[in-house]
Scaffold this motif. Sequence first.
Motif, PDB file in Angstrom:
ATOM      1  N   ARG A  42       0.833  -1.214   0.000  1.00 51.78           N
ATOM      2  CA  ARG A  42       0.000   0.000   0.000  1.00 51.78           C
ATOM      3  C   ARG A  42       0.863   1.257   0.000  1.00 51.78           C
ATOM      4  NH1 ARG A  42      -5.377  -0.472   1.593  1.00 51.78           N
ATOM      5  NH2 ARG A  42      -5.987  -2.473   2.504  1.00 51.78           N
ATOM      6  N   CYS A  46       1.133   4.060  -2.847  1.00 47.28           N
ATOM      7  CA  CYS A  46       0.259   5.175  -2.439  1.00 47.28           C
ATOM      8  C   CYS A  46       0.632   6.476  -3.152  1.00 47.28           C
ATOM      9  CB  CYS A  46       0.375   5.361  -0.919  1.00 47.28           C
ATOM     10  SG  CYS A  46      -0.651   6.695  -0.257  1.00 47.28           S
ATOM     11  N   PRO A  49       2.170   8.907   0.268  1.00 46.02           N
ATOM     12  CA  PRO A  49       2.682   8.131   1.403  1.00 46.02           C
ATOM     13  C   PRO A  49       3.376   9.022   2.434  1.00 46.02           C
ATOM     14  CG  PRO A  49       4.172   7.940  -0.456  1.00 46.02           C
ATOM     15  CD  PRO A  49       2.982   8.727  -0.947  1.00 46.02           C
ATOM     16  N   ALA A  54       0.870   4.173   4.036  1.00 49.61           N
ATOM     17  CA  ALA A  54      -0.077   4.704   3.054  1.00 49.61           C
ATOM     18  C   ALA A  54      -1.048   5.691   3.697  1.00 49.61           C
ATOM     19  CB  ALA A  54      -0.842   3.560   2.403  1.00 49.61           C
ATOM     20  N   SER A  60      -5.166   5.094  -5.194  1.00 50.59           N
ATOM     21  CA  SER A  60      -4.370   3.866  -5.141  1.00 50.59           C
ATOM     22  C   SER A  60      -4.776   3.010  -3.946  1.00 50.59           C
ATOM     23  CB  SER A  60      -2.879   4.213  -5.055  1.00 50.59           C
ATOM     24  OG  SER A  60      -2.102   3.046  -4.879  1.00 50.59           O
ATOM     25  N   CYS A  61      -4.914   3.638  -2.791  1.00 51.43           N
ATOM     26  CA  CYS A  61      -5.328   2.894  -1.591  1.00 51.43           C
ATOM     27  C   CYS A  61      -6.713   2.277  -1.784  1.00 51.43           C
ATOM     28  CB  CYS A  61      -5.310   3.811  -0.364  1.00 51.43           C
ATOM     29  SG  CYS A  61      -3.650   4.317   0.164  1.00 51.43           S
TER      30      CYS A  61
END
Length: 331
Positions: A42, A46, A49, A54, A60-61
């Motif tokens: 993650r 991310c 980040p 994350a 993305s998450c």
Amino acid sequence: MTARAPWLADQARQLLSQRGHAWLLQGPSGLGQYALALDLARAWLCDHPTADGACGTCASCHAIDVRTHADLAVLMPETAMQALGWPLSEKAQQDIDDKKRKASREIRVEAMRDAIEFAQRTSSRGRGKVVLVYPAERMNTVTANALLKTLEEPPGDVRFLLASEAAHQLLPTIRSRCLGHPMRWPTQDEALAWLAAEGVSTTDAPVLLRAAGGRPEEALALHNAGRDARQWSQLPKAIARGDVSAFGDCTPAQAIDILQKLCHDLLALRTGGQPRFFTGGDLPSTGSIAGLAAWWRDLAGEQRTAEHPFNAGLMLEALVARARAALHSAS
């Protein structure tokens, strides 16, 4: 949703501060290898980040949450994929739906070849790609050798996460290509506090944590499966009486696991050690070392066929009968 365990958060921060294209997260089951691997994936993918991992809110998450991230390839036995909510390939799902075969308990070489092809592609979101393999020991020799070449000469923007509960079973060449990270055992206070936050009562938590051998994830799984802490404490003496009902709705495989824990603790006591899964007061005082050792070997043999018993009820009765005989064996 299960809260992130603090000892895993600490390890994630440690690993995110280091470089490396391939990590091997290793340790006994129940220490959070899969959860830690997914946390790292993650964070690497991310959009925003931090040093802690994350953000948990970006696209993305979200894509990882719904199991659709284009830059994450997850390699697991098909049974584990189904249990953890990861989609199978279209062909694999079709074969299983058409009853051409059962879901595999190993990581199939076809899935590994797909992952290697994935590793050669360009990142879709521009944050690189991640291949997560869990449990890595479920790769057979052919599958592991297919991965080896890519580990030796990885494409520039791909990272590998191998999470294992039996790293000694991996090919030495696989282990040597990865940076190793031994999973940290949480302290009892950390584990009990986390279990309490997950809704396990303060009276049940110590018993279930002991039943799980100190592994908090397994203790939580026992709680979620309805395992009664009081019944766990009473189980050894019930088995000594030959009471099959002590196993409740356990499968033969689960019953063998319980009996191995009981046998381990009795052998430990008889040889001057300390029990791990039960308290000394829970355990019967009978059973010779020779009888218990023979029972241990018998259970190891039964474990090989436990997933496919001819008759589960008869197998449980036979297991309890042999346990009772071992527990009443003379010195």
